[in-house]
Design a protein around this motif. Structure first.
Motif, PDB file in Angstrom:
ATOM      1  N   GLU A  53      48.675  44.503  41.045  1.00 33.58           N
ATOM      2  CA  GLU A  53      49.504  44.137  42.191  1.00 33.58           C
ATOM      3  C   GLU A  53      50.498  43.035  41.820  1.00 33.58           C
ATOM      4  O   GLU A  53      51.664  43.069  42.239  1.00 33.58           O
ATOM      5  N   GLU A 111      42.860  45.429  39.450  1.00 35.82           N
ATOM      6  CA  GLU A 111      43.644  45.735  40.641  1.00 35.82           C
ATOM      7  C   GLU A 111      44.507  44.539  41.056  1.00 35.82           C
ATOM      8  O   GLU A 111      45.669  44.693  41.442  1.00 35.82           O
ATOM      9  N   LYS A 112      43.940  43.336  40.967  1.00 41.65           N
ATOM     10  CA  LYS A 112      44.725  42.140  41.294  1.00 41.65           C
ATOM     11  C   LYS A 112      45.892  41.979  40.333  1.00 41.65           C
ATOM     12  O   LYS A 112      47.023  41.695  40.744  1.00 41.65           O
ATOM     13  N   GLN A 126      38.058  45.191  39.764  1.00 38.67           N
ATOM     14  CA  GLN A 126      38.694  44.406  40.819  1.00 38.67           C
ATOM     15  C   GLN A 126      39.751  43.469  40.239  1.00 38.67           C
ATOM     16  O   GLN A 126      40.834  43.301  40.823  1.00 38.67           O
ATOM     17  N   GLU A 127      39.448  42.872  39.089  1.00 36.32           N
ATOM     18  CA  GLU A 127      40.425  42.015  38.426  1.00 36.32           C
ATOM     19  C   GLU A 127      41.667  42.808  38.020  1.00 36.32           C
ATOM     20  O   GLU A 127      42.798  42.331  38.160  1.00 36.32           O
ATOM     21  N   ALA A 185      44.421  36.572  36.844  1.00 40.17           N
ATOM     22  CA  ALA A 185      43.679  37.472  37.728  1.00 40.17           C
ATOM     23  C   ALA A 185      42.442  38.031  37.038  1.00 40.17           C
ATOM     24  O   ALA A 185      41.465  38.398  37.697  1.00 40.17           O
TER      25      ALA A 185
END
Length: 290
Positions: A68, A64-65, A61-62, A229
């Motif tokens: 982005e 992915e942040k 998840q980190e 992130a």
């Protein structure tokens, strides 16, 4: 294409460079060799039992942040984090990335190169930047993919051959850079954390010369946001952010590289990873400088 060992490495090495090229319209892919499954929680604010129990998913998840924020593509290559041994005699865990045979470890990267078709690949030097077994293996698979992806007789069945044109090693952690930042912070009365780092270089000469300095100071904020992130790995009040960005832009506004392989003619030093590629003249492979 930037090849990294773990999620968060892409944000601590070459992130401003990638953000700059994305802003200029370049398609950038981060290939992450492992999922960071054996990473510790390095941010004391995030040291919670439920996070540690789900560290693999949290780190995805980190990632992915951060992806982005940087504006890049990102692909996990599917290997298991080897962890960082506490001493040189400690055995690595069975099945981890660093223990894979080279052709097994390189195969997903060769496939990714043939699919993405990059002109430039960024990776670590042959010491891994620092001697983490996954970083050293990342160098090995990157060199292997650079040299093999264009050969139709190698890695058969993993896509149409594609030959990248330039291979670079990250050179962000150099004595020269930290001495410059340390001096600037000291002159301005800002406490510098770099003294210990500089002292460690006294008996460790720099192995690779800097051939390429990419101006990217305008993207240091993007770099820092991407790094933050990765909240389990980076303390927002910690080492990474002690030196003010304005001072970094003034003293050292580039991210630096060593050109390790080139199939195009170029003149050193460079200020652009794509120097020589724009001209389109391809020659035989050769190491460049040491």
């Amino acid at each position: 294409m930037a090849v990294h060992a773990h999620p968060d490495d892409e944000s601590s090495k070459g992130a401003a460079t990638m953000a700059r090229y994305v802003a200029e319209g370049v398609d950038v892919l981060v290939a992450t060799c492992t999922g960071g499954e054996r990473g510790s929680i390095l941010n004391p604010k995030m040291d919670l039992p439920d996070i540690l129990e789900n560290i693999t998913e949290v780190r995805r998840q980190e990632m992915e942040k951060a992806r982005e924020i940087l504006g890049v593509r990102q692909q996990f290559l599917g290997f298991i984090d080897s962890g960082l041994p506490e001493d040189e005699n400690e055995a690595l865990p069975e099945g981890c990335f660093a223990l894979q045979p080279l052709e097994v470890a390189a195969a997903p990267l060769v496939a990714a190169v043939r699919e993405f078709r990059p002109h430039v690949i960024l990776t670590y030097d042959d010491d891994g930047g620092y001697p983490h077994p996954d970083h050293i293996m990342t160098n090995r698979v990157s060199v292997e993919a650079f040299e093999a992806a264009g050969d139709p007789d190698r890695y058969v069945g993993l896509g149409e051959p594609w030959q990248p044109l330039k291979l670079y090693y990250h050179m962000g952690f150099t004595r020269e850079r930290f001495e410059a930042l340390h001096a600037a912070m000291t002159e301005r009365g800002i406490g510098s954390p770099y003294g210990d780092w500089i002292s460690r270089w006294e008996d460790r000469p720099q192995k690779w010369e800097i051939t390429t300095r990419v101006p990217c100071g305008d993207y240091f904020e993007t770099r820092d946001l991407a790094l933050m992130a990765h909240a389990t790995q980076v303390d927002p009040d910690g080492f990474w952010f002690v030196c003010p960005r304005e001072l970094q832009r003034e003293v050292w506004p580039t991210e630096d590289y060593h050109l390790a392989r080139s199939l195009v003619d170029t003149e050193l030093p460079e200020d652009d990873l794509f120097t020589g590629i724009h001209a389109g003249e391809v020659c035989e492979p050769s190491p460049v400088g040491k």
